[in-house]
Design an enzyme around this catalytic site. Structure first.
Site, PDB file in Angstrom:
ATOM      1  N   SER A 172     -44.020  10.041  -6.607  1.00 60.52           N
ATOM      2  CA  SER A 172     -44.262  11.381  -6.075  1.00 60.52           C
ATOM      3  C   SER A 172     -43.138  12.288  -6.551  1.00 60.52           C
ATOM      4  CB  SER A 172     -44.293  11.347  -4.546  1.00 60.52           C
ATOM      5  OG  SER A 172     -42.995  11.016  -4.052  1.00 60.52           O
ATOM      6  N   HIS A 182     -52.405   3.416 -11.240  1.00 63.61           N
ATOM      7  CA  HIS A 182     -52.083   4.644 -11.976  1.00 63.61           C
ATOM      8  C   HIS A 182     -50.956   5.429 -11.330  1.00 63.61           C
ATOM      9  CE1 HIS A 182     -53.892   6.964  -8.790  1.00 63.61           C
ATOM     10  NE2 HIS A 182     -54.048   8.065  -9.504  1.00 63.61           N
ATOM     11  N   LYS A 217     -44.971  22.068 -10.744  1.00 63.85           N
ATOM     12  CA  LYS A 217     -46.310  21.867 -10.205  1.00 63.85           C
ATOM     13  C   LYS A 217     -47.074  23.174 -10.187  1.00 63.85           C
ATOM     14  CE  LYS A 217     -46.192  17.717  -7.387  1.00 63.85           C
ATOM     15  NZ  LYS A 217     -47.393  17.149  -7.992  1.00 63.85           N
TER      16      LYS A 217
END
Length: 407
Positions: A314, A336, A406
């Site tokens: 993360s 993944h 992001k």
């Protein structure tokens, strides 16, 4: 310890996670897909969680059929990374300027480039590490010429697709600058086929749901195409194109990010190794138990013997470069990523911006309400996920992010 078998599944379903660790809704999805008469077997990765129709983190081998939901709507989504010759000592204390350069080079969220990226210029600048971009115009011309063969419903979207090539998207997609155990600097990114992949996937899913052989399914989202039909041929054609679009999208993005990094360190020549690239939402023709099969990996990577792959955590933990062991029990596959442990809405209800700031301490990134759903606590423990698949992959490098972009 692993794998364990899922009770109540018609087709053999082996899991690299304990049944009690998996959400009940995800377990129902796994049993539903294992009931399909075309399914030879299901393999469940340790990052498994609820998806649309089929779980994220599953590998499904089918005989003469394919289920679009077992691929997902972000066709070809995957990872790309490259190691540089920079080290932590080369990085400034304030990484805000580097993040700004990357964000200026690569559109994020719903944004796209104002004009399509000139890929020949990008390839010429980074030919040493971006061979796909450096091979000239012929492959690109062939690729875009094939747009006219896609589903007629997307015919008006070519201009958007061209402008979105080399853009990130939102959600869990990201661009990171990372350090490995030796303090070498890596670039890591995660993205897929953008809007055009989603449009193609959803159109074909609607076609599949209307086919007569799909009327008695346990879940209408598990509608399949069968070999030898025009519907299957059309889906495979568009799927193959979208997978290639996703790979080219990441290659262009990586070139743009490498350019931003080079510009940030303009006083020296930054060198880049050959990139590592892998899909984790795709279909492949493979031999399973001695029989040709169509294998879908949704939230899973191929981990054949010697295959390099990327397994991210993360935005506040770490990611892994791994080498596959070629374990046939998993259909030569691995996870993944860390996988979500709670939904986006649940994360936004439970956590605040203050929590996000605390959990991403030391990472130059967005720290606002728009990315609270990507907070590290919303994800499973990446170290536990890696440990659960030690029989599937070897760790090559551990990467900790210092910059995260992001959408």
């Amino acid at each position: 310890m692993f794998p364990v078998e899922l009770p109540g599944a018609r087709a053999q379903t082996l899991m690299w996670a304990q049944e009690h660790e998996i959400d009940q809704a995800a377990l129902r999805q796994l049993r539903n897909i294992a009931q399909l008469r075309w399914v030879h077997g299901v393999r469940v990765m340790p990052d498994v969680h609820l998806g649309k129709g089929a779980t994220v983190g599953s590998v499904i081998a089918m005989r003469d059929a394919v289920c679009p939901a077992a691929v997902g709507v972000d066709i070809g989504c995957g990872m790309e990374s490259v190691k540089t010759d920079l080290t932590a000592a080369d990085l400034p204390d304030d990484l805000g300027s580097l993040r700004s350069r990357i964000e200026a080079a690569v559109p994020v969220g719903f944004q796209s480039h104002r004009d399509a990226v000139d890929v020949t210029k990008a390839g010429a600048r980074f030919a040493a590490s971006h061979g796909e971009l450096a091979r000239g115009n012929n492959a690109w011309r062939r690729f875009w010429d094939a747009f006219d063969t896609l589903d007629p419903g997307v015919s008006a979207l070519e201009s958007r697709a061209r402008k979105q090539l080399g853009s990130l998207g939102g959600g869990n997609h990201f661009i990171e600058v990372c350090l490995d155990e030796t303090d070498a600097v890596w670039i890591l990114l995660h993205s897929g086929s953008r809007n055009i992949g989603k449009e193609l996937a959803e159109r074909h899913m609607a076609v599949a749901r209307a086919l007569p052989h799909n009327t008695d399914l346990p879940d209408r989202d598990l509608a399949v195409f069968v070999s030898g039909t025009p519907e299957m041929d059309a889906y495979r054609r568009d799927l193959t194109w979208a997978q290639e679009y996703a790979a080219r999208n990441r290659a262009v993005m990586l070139a743009l990010v490498c350019g931003a990094v080079s510009d940030e360190f303009s006083g020296r020549t930054v060198r880049f190794d050959d990139p590592i690239s892998c899909h984790h939402n795709y279909v492949a023709e493979e031999e399973i138990d001695g029989v040709p099969m169509l294998v879908t990996r949704k939230g899973a990577v191929r981990a054949g013997a010697g295959d390099l792959a990327l397994i991210p955590g993360s935005m506040g933990t770490r990611s892994y470069v791994v080498r596959g062991k070629g374990n046939p029990a998993s259909y030569r596959s691995a996870s993944h990523g860390a996988g979500r442990r709670m939904s986006r809405n649940a994360a936004k209800r439970q956590y605040t911006v203050a929590d996000l700031i605390a959990q991403t301490e030391g990472v130059e990134s967005r720290k606002d309400a728009g990315v609270v759903d990507e907070i590290p606590a919303a994800y499973k423990d990446i170290d536990a996920v890696i440990e659960a698949q030690r029989d599937l992959v070897d760790v090559v490098a551990t990467l900790r992010q210092v910059v995260c972009v992001k959408g």
